[in-house]
Design a protein around this motif. Structure first.
Motif, PDB file in Angstrom:
ATOM      1  N   TYR A   1      -1.879   3.020   7.756  1.00  0.00           N
ATOM      2  CA  TYR A   1      -1.491   3.454   6.415  1.00  0.00           C
ATOM      3  C   TYR A   1      -0.115   2.908   6.100  1.00  0.00           C
ATOM      4  O   TYR A   1       0.747   2.828   6.964  1.00  0.00           O
ATOM      5  N   LYS A   2       0.075   2.572   4.823  1.00  0.00           N
ATOM      6  CA  LYS A   2       1.382   2.141   4.338  1.00  0.00           C
ATOM      7  C   LYS A   2       1.787   3.094   3.211  1.00  0.00           C
ATOM      8  O   LYS A   2       1.029   3.292   2.262  1.00  0.00           O
ATOM      9  N   PRO A   3       2.972   3.684   3.324  1.00  0.00           N
ATOM     10  CA  PRO A   3       3.421   4.580   2.258  1.00  0.00           C
ATOM     11  C   PRO A   3       3.838   3.791   1.015  1.00  0.00           C
ATOM     12  O   PRO A   3       4.329   2.673   1.111  1.00  0.00           O
TER      13      PRO A   3
ATOM     14  N   ARG B   1      -4.484   7.708  -0.769  1.00  0.00           N
ATOM     15  CA  ARG B   1      -3.996   9.078  -0.919  1.00  0.00           C
ATOM     16  C   ARG B   1      -3.313   9.172  -2.275  1.00  0.00           C
ATOM     17  O   ARG B   1      -2.439   8.374  -2.585  1.00  0.00           O
ATOM     18  N   ASN B   2      -3.748  10.149  -3.063  1.00  0.00           N
ATOM     19  CA  ASN B   2      -3.134  10.356  -4.374  1.00  0.00           C
ATOM     20  C   ASN B   2      -2.763  11.820  -4.538  1.00  0.00           C
ATOM     21  O   ASN B   2      -3.342  12.702  -3.902  1.00  0.00           O
ATOM     22  N   ASP B   3      -1.783  12.056  -5.398  1.00  0.00           N
ATOM     23  CA  ASP B   3      -1.398  13.430  -5.703  1.00  0.00           C
ATOM     24  C   ASP B   3      -1.733  13.728  -7.166  1.00  0.00           C
ATOM     25  O   ASP B   3      -2.333  12.902  -7.871  1.00  0.00           O
ATOM     26  N   ASP B   4      -1.337  14.906  -7.609  1.00  0.00           N
ATOM     27  CA  ASP B   4      -1.688  15.357  -8.960  1.00  0.00           C
ATOM     28  C   ASP B   4      -1.047  14.534 -10.074  1.00  0.00           C
ATOM     29  O   ASP B   4      -1.451  14.653 -11.227  1.00  0.00           O
ATOM     30  N   SER B   5      -0.073  13.705  -9.758  1.00  0.00           N
ATOM     31  CA  SER B   5       0.549  12.895 -10.808  1.00  0.00           C
ATOM     32  C   SER B   5      -0.254  11.634 -11.112  1.00  0.00           C
ATOM     33  O   SER B   5       0.088  10.908 -12.054  1.00  0.00           O
ATOM     34  N   PHE B   6      -1.335  11.365 -10.362  1.00  0.00           N
ATOM     35  CA  PHE B   6      -2.190  10.207 -10.638  1.00  0.00           C
ATOM     36  C   PHE B   6      -2.857  10.446 -11.993  1.00  0.00           C
ATOM     37  O   PHE B   6      -3.586  11.420 -12.168  1.00  0.00           O
ATOM     38  N   PRO B   7      -2.629   9.569 -12.991  1.00  0.00           N
ATOM     39  CA  PRO B   7      -3.035   9.883 -14.363  1.00  0.00           C
ATOM     40  C   PRO B   7      -4.445   9.442 -14.767  1.00  0.00           C
ATOM     41  O   PRO B   7      -4.804   9.575 -15.936  1.00  0.00           O
ATOM     42  N   PHE B   8      -5.239   8.925 -13.841  1.00  0.00           N
ATOM     43  CA  PHE B   8      -6.540   8.371 -14.202  1.00  0.00           C
ATOM     44  C   PHE B   8      -7.665   9.034 -13.405  1.00  0.00           C
ATOM     45  O   PHE B   8      -7.425   9.660 -12.383  1.00  0.00           O
TER      46      PHE B   8
ATOM     47  N   VAL C   1      -1.558   3.846   1.000  1.00  0.00           N
ATOM     48  CA  VAL C   1      -2.724   2.970   1.006  1.00  0.00           C
ATOM     49  C   VAL C   1      -3.016   2.644   2.461  1.00  0.00           C
ATOM     50  O   VAL C   1      -2.099   2.307   3.221  1.00  0.00           O
ATOM     51  N   GLY C   2      -4.277   2.749   2.843  1.00  0.00           N
ATOM     52  CA  GLY C   2      -4.647   2.497   4.221  1.00  0.00           C
ATOM     53  C   GLY C   2      -5.820   1.561   4.340  1.00  0.00           C
ATOM     54  O   GLY C   2      -6.567   1.326   3.380  1.00  0.00           O
ATOM     55  N   LEU C   3      -5.986   1.034   5.543  1.00  0.00           N
ATOM     56  CA  LEU C   3      -7.131   0.194   5.881  1.00  0.00           C
ATOM     57  C   LEU C   3      -7.728   0.729   7.174  1.00  0.00           C
ATOM     58  O   LEU C   3      -6.991   0.980   8.132  1.00  0.00           O
ATOM     59  N   GLU C   4      -9.040   0.911   7.184  1.00  0.00           N
ATOM     60  CA  GLU C   4      -9.746   1.315   8.393  1.00  0.00           C
ATOM     61  C   GLU C   4     -10.856   0.310   8.656  1.00  0.00           C
ATOM     62  O   GLU C   4     -11.523  -0.145   7.728  1.00  0.00           O
ATOM     63  N   ILE C   5     -11.026  -0.017   9.926  1.00  0.00           N
ATOM     64  CA  ILE C   5     -12.116  -0.882  10.349  1.00  0.00           C
ATOM     65  C   ILE C   5     -12.908  -0.121  11.398  1.00  0.00           C
ATOM     66  O   ILE C   5     -12.348   0.349  12.391  1.00  0.00           O
ATOM     67  N   GLU C   6     -14.201   0.005  11.142  1.00  0.00           N
ATOM     68  CA  GLU C   6     -15.094   0.699  12.062  1.00  0.00           C
ATOM     69  C   GLU C   6     -16.228  -0.224  12.455  1.00  0.00           C
ATOM     70  O   GLU C   6     -16.678  -1.053  11.657  1.00  0.00           O
ATOM     71  N   LYS C   7     -16.710  -0.062  13.674  1.00  0.00           N
ATOM     72  CA  LYS C   7     -17.903  -0.785  14.093  1.00  0.00           C
ATOM     73  C   LYS C   7     -19.071  -0.309  13.242  1.00  0.00           C
ATOM     74  O   LYS C   7     -19.213   0.885  12.986  1.00  0.00           O
TER      75      LYS C   7
ATOM     76  N   GLN D   1       4.067  -0.382  -7.487  1.00  0.00           N
ATOM     77  CA  GLN D   1       4.422  -1.498  -8.362  1.00  0.00           C
ATOM     78  C   GLN D   1       3.279  -2.519  -8.357  1.00  0.00           C
ATOM     79  O   GLN D   1       2.772  -2.888  -7.296  1.00  0.00           O
ATOM     80  N   MET D   2       2.889  -2.990  -9.522  1.00  0.00           N
ATOM     81  CA  MET D   2       1.804  -3.967  -9.619  1.00  0.00           C
ATOM     82  C   MET D   2       2.123  -5.244  -8.832  1.00  0.00           C
ATOM     83  O   MET D   2       1.243  -5.846  -8.225  1.00  0.00           O
ATOM     84  N   ASP D   3       3.393  -5.641  -8.822  1.00  0.00           N
ATOM     85  CA  ASP D   3       3.775  -6.878  -8.149  1.00  0.00           C
ATOM     86  C   ASP D   3       4.190  -6.654  -6.687  1.00  0.00           C
ATOM     87  O   ASP D   3       4.802  -7.533  -6.083  1.00  0.00           O
ATOM     88  N   GLU D   4       3.847  -5.497  -6.111  1.00  0.00           N
ATOM     89  CA  GLU D   4       4.131  -5.222  -4.708  1.00  0.00           C
ATOM     90  C   GLU D   4       2.845  -4.834  -3.988  1.00  0.00           C
ATOM     91  O   GLU D   4       2.579  -3.651  -3.739  1.00  0.00           O
ATOM     92  N   PRO D   5       2.031  -5.842  -3.652  1.00  0.00           N
ATOM     93  CA  PRO D   5       0.777  -5.535  -2.954  1.00  0.00           C
ATOM     94  C   PRO D   5       1.038  -4.981  -1.552  1.00  0.00           C
ATOM     95  O   PRO D   5       2.094  -5.223  -0.959  1.00  0.00           O
ATOM     96  N   VAL D   6       0.070  -4.246  -1.057  1.00  0.00           N
ATOM     97  CA  VAL D   6       0.130  -3.696   0.291  1.00  0.00           C
ATOM     98  C   VAL D   6      -0.649  -4.643   1.194  1.00  0.00           C
ATOM     99  O   VAL D   6      -1.771  -5.038   0.864  1.00  0.00           O
ATOM    100  N   GLN D   7      -0.046  -5.018   2.330  1.00  0.00           N
ATOM    101  CA  GLN D   7      -0.697  -5.994   3.216  1.00  0.00           C
ATOM    102  C   GLN D   7      -0.877  -5.424   4.619  1.00  0.00           C
ATOM    103  O   GLN D   7       0.015  -4.754   5.146  1.00  0.00           O
ATOM    104  N   PHE D   8      -2.038  -5.712   5.181  1.00  0.00           N
ATOM    105  CA  PHE D   8      -2.378  -5.325   6.541  1.00  0.00           C
ATOM    106  C   PHE D   8      -2.752  -6.580   7.319  1.00  0.00           C
ATOM    107  O   PHE D   8      -3.336  -7.504   6.761  1.00  0.00           O
ATOM    108  N   GLU D   9      -2.399  -6.595   8.594  1.00  0.00           N
ATOM    109  CA  GLU D   9      -2.764  -7.711   9.471  1.00  0.00           C
ATOM    110  C   GLU D   9      -3.395  -7.157  10.732  1.00  0.00           C
ATOM    111  O   GLU D   9      -2.928  -6.147  11.271  1.00  0.00           O
TER     112      GLU D   9
END
Length: 162
Positions: free
Chosen positions: A27-29, A61-68, A153-159, A36-44
């Motif tokens: 997970y990345k906080p 993960r979202n909280d109550d301030s998510f407007p959509f 934002v997180g990334l999970e990989i499962e078999k 920010q739209m111009d700050e993508p989250v990257q996983f390796e």
């Protein structure tokens, strides 16, 4: 004393065997819950068995301030060779009543969202997954520069079991 020791051992065994299919989870906080739209989250990740198929999930993960009630993401999977696939994804985040989907108590909800199914990683080396939001307000052409309410934002990989 023996009963509490037995309960502790059962709890440890249960927790350690929760998901033996999981091979990667990170997970990345999002700073201040403002993505920010111009700050993508990257996983390796690397050292993935090339003979096994996997399922990839994006965790939001979202909280109550998510407007959509939905979320649009652009996710790119880059192979060690430099080849890449890019997907525009839409996920439902809330019911029409406004009730949040996902798991969690309180104001933070976690959604485990399908990204790729039964994918094989045939190349050796480092794979990269880059995720950015593609949200915009109805009727507005320009995208939303700051998306509030996404805390991680997180990334999970499962078999794959198929």
């Amino acid at each position: 004393m023996r009963n509490s020791l037995l309960v502790l051992l059962i709890a440890i065994a249960t927790l350690s065997s929760c998901n033996d299919q999981m091979v990667y989870s990170e997970y990345k906080p999002i700073k201040d819950g403002k993505w920010q739209m111009d700050e993508p989250v990257q996983f390796e990740f690397s050292e993935i068995d090339s003979t096994t198929s996997y399922n990839l999930f994006l965790d939001i993960r979202n909280d109550d301030s998510f407007p959509f009630s939905n979320l649009f993401l652009i996710a790119e999977l880059e192979y060690p060779s430099g080849n890449a696939t890019k997907d525009t994804l839409e996920y439902k985040m809330a019911e029409p009543t406004g009730e949040w989907l996902g798991k969690g108590m309180g104001s933070v909800k976690e959604n485990k969202l399908w990204f790729k199914e039964n994918i094989v990683f045939p190349e050796t080396g480092v794979y990269k997954v880059t995720v950015s939001h593609a949200m915009r307000k109805n009727g507005v052409v320009e995208g939303l520069h700051i998306l509030e309410g996404v805390t991680d934002v997180g990334l999970e990989i499962e078999k794959s079991t198929q």
